[in-house]
Design an enzyme around this catalytic site. Structure first.
Site, short mmCIF file in Angstrom:
data_model
loop_
_atom_site.label_atom_id
_atom_site.label_comp_id
_atom_site.label_asym_id
_atom_site.label_seq_id
_atom_site.Cartn_x
_atom_site.Cartn_y
_atom_site.Cartn_z
N TYR B 284 -31.90 25.00 -24.66
CA TYR B 284 -31.35 24.69 -23.33
C TYR B 284 -32.33 25.17 -22.26
O TYR B 284 -32.51 26.37 -22.05
CB TYR B 284 -30.00 25.38 -23.16
CG TYR B 284 -29.30 24.96 -21.90
CD1 TYR B 284 -28.70 23.71 -21.81
CD2 TYR B 284 -29.25 25.78 -20.79
CE1 TYR B 284 -28.07 23.30 -20.66
CE2 TYR B 284 -28.62 25.38 -19.62
CZ TYR B 284 -28.03 24.13 -19.56
OH TYR B 284 -27.42 23.73 -18.41
N TYR B 334 -30.53 15.89 -17.37
CA TYR B 334 -29.69 17.09 -17.39
C TYR B 334 -28.24 16.66 -17.63
O TYR B 334 -27.52 16.35 -16.70
CB TYR B 334 -29.81 17.86 -16.08
CG TYR B 334 -29.01 19.14 -16.10
CD1 TYR B 334 -29.53 20.31 -16.65
CD2 TYR B 334 -27.72 19.18 -15.59
CE1 TYR B 334 -28.78 21.47 -16.69
CE2 TYR B 334 -26.97 20.35 -15.62
CZ TYR B 334 -27.51 21.48 -16.18
OH TYR B 334 -26.77 22.63 -16.22
#
Lengths: 133, 380
Positions: B284, B334
């Site tokens: 991430y 994203y």
């Protein structure tokens, strides 16, 4: 002091702290049972889980733990106020408090350097704490 | 009892990723879910479980209203933020292993660029709870918070902005090979160093992009997955973790050292695997320093050495430890980390646009500063 920022909301857990700020004192909560300082103020000691709190006047100076220089305004009120520095300042009881470095003039900051607590007035007339070199 | 190899990823799907989808988040969610089900050879009538991100604007009832989901029984949600990408898979696998559901859909849909942008501050007049001790001083957006972690890593270990740049260059190179990616123009280390400061030490090219889009994943039992359309991808391990002060994260005891070491230990133990077994890692990457810190947390190098570890092309898809072969949050899109699990699945199916040779074990992991979650996936 940054202008146009959200005002801190005072609640039952934080009232004694903000009362202290109003009279230019940094009253940091410590656990009455085990002595651990905690930040931000909250209802319980996260080490021994006591809810008994003692508010200790913290005069400093503290030491610089971290600093971030914001150059990009992410809020319309900040457009004319960048760059500004947000510092995390550590005190003897290991508590780290966040604020702005009010007299930053672009010089390089150093890990562990001494910073002093200052009090300023917000637009609404309430007091707020900050730091200076 | 363990989840090891009890459940499998059977389908993945996503919408186009863009700056302005021109669609509702509901439409995006439906498109991604239908794509993932179709990938698996299933329909909404096969679905009996649903896991959402607690931050998603689309709730269970909206999906039942528009996709039917006539057999939906078990529902769950998980936070926080970017940990959801792996946490939803952990929840789905647990539901399947526990007999609560047979086919679980996980999804994330957001118009985060054309709608509410995470990179722009909310124009609130007051801040309560922990925010009362952050927002009045202009600490308003994720970059403002996470820059403190980057600072401490630099102070304590000598990590440099150029090393953050090494991460950015690798991720952009991967995105340049991925037709789905929003940012396909390759960048150099010099481009990274020339990009403007946002919250020093974070430069523009240290920050992930903001996107509109949706992504979905279908999880079913390892047995059932055998009979479906795609080669199955087994969920060998799954874990979530917190650490203390996951809310006022800059007030944590140690900003330079990762909080997700427990999550790492748990996911490896469950899978019976270690970092030495991993062929590629999806991390991430809200900000480039967190790729470095995650590599440390998940045991790919000692704590403090992540900056040096990412130098010299090591994390490129043709390097020793490929990271985010889709381009990540940084350059693909994203969608809160769920595309990382999609890419891990592609790697294990052999269909990535930056395919790693003989990929058999892929780790997808999220967030070393707030909550954390990880899944270890293996070729079925």
């Amino acid at each position: 002091m940054l202008r146009g920022m959200p005002a801190p909301v005072v609640d039952f857990d934080t009232q004694p702290f903000w009362d202290g700020v109003a009279s230019e004192k940094l009253l940091v909560p410590h656990c009455k049972a085990c002595g651990t300082g905690r930040w931000p103020p909250g209802p319980v000691c996260d080490k021994c889980w006591s809810t008994e709190t003692e508010w200790k006047n913290t005069v400093g100076p503290g030491r610089l733990y971290s600093w971030v220089v914001t150059t990009h305004a992410t809020h319309p009120a900040l457009t004319s106020q960048v760059p500004y520095v947000v510092v995390l300042v550590e005190f003897d009881d290991k508590v780290r408090i966040l604020g702005n470095l009010v007299n930053w003039d672009g010089e390089t900051l150093v890990d562990g350097q001494e910073l002093h607590v200052v009090f300023e007035e917000r637009e609404d007339g309430t007091k707020i704490y900050n730091f200076r070199t | 009892m363990t989840l090891r190899n009890r459940a499998a990823i059977a389908g993945v799907g996503q919408t186009l990723y863009s700056k302005n989808s021109g669609k509702t988040e509901l439409r995006l969610a439906c498109e991604a879910i239908l794509a993932a089900l179709s990938d698996a050879g299933l329909t909404p009538d096969d679905v009996d479980g649903l896991v959402r991100f607690d931050m998603d604007n689309i709730d269970d009832t909206a999906l039942t209203s528009h996709l039917g989901f006539r057999n939906l029984g078990w529902m769950s949600q998980t936070g926080y933020g970017g940990t959801g990408g792996n946490a939803v898979i952990a929840h789905a696998a647990a539901a399947i292993a526990g007999g609560l559901a047979k086919v679980v859909v996980c999804f994330r849909a957001l118009n985060e660029r054309s709608g509410v942008r995470y990179g722009q501050a909310k124009q609130a007049t007051s801040a309560g709870g922990v925010l009362a001790f952050q927002n009045p001083w202009g600490m308003l957006t994720p970059a403002h918070k996470f820059a403190h972690f980057a600072r401490r890593h630099m102070v304590e270990f000598g990590t440099t902005s150029r090393q953050f740049g090494e991460v950015a260059v690798a991720l952009r190179r991967h995105a340049s090979r991925n037709p789905l990616a929003m940012m396909q123009k390759p960048i150099s280390l010099e481009d990274h160093q020339a990009s403007r400061m946002i919250a020093d030490p974070l430069r523009l090219f240290d920050c992930c992009i903001e996107s509109d889009g949706a992504c979905a994943i279908v999880v079913t039992s390892a047995e059932h997955a055998k009979d479906l359309k795609q080669p199955r991808v087994l969920i060998a391990g799954a874990a979530q973790g917190s650490g203390s002060r996951a809310q006022g994260i800059v007030f944590r005891d140690d900003l330079a050292r990762p909080e997700s070491t427990h999550t790492a230990a748990d996911v490896y133990r469950m899978a019976g695997l270690g970092p030495q077994d991993v062929d590629a890692v999806m991390i991430y990457d809200h900000f480039t320093p967190f790729v470095i810190m995650s590599l440390e947390a998940y045991g790919f190098c000692p704590v403090g050495e992540g900056g040096r570890f990412v130098e010299g092309g090591r994390i490129h898809f043709d390097g020793e430890l490929p990271v985010n072969t889709h381009g990540g949050n940084h350059s693909e899109a994203y969608i809160h980390g769920l595309p990382h699990v999609v890419e891990a699945t592609r790697q294990l199916r052999g269909t990535s646009t930056s395919q790693v040779n003989n990929a058999e074990v892929v780790l997808s992991c999220s967030s070393v500063a707030q909550l954390s979650a990880a899944v270890l996936l293996t070729k079925g």
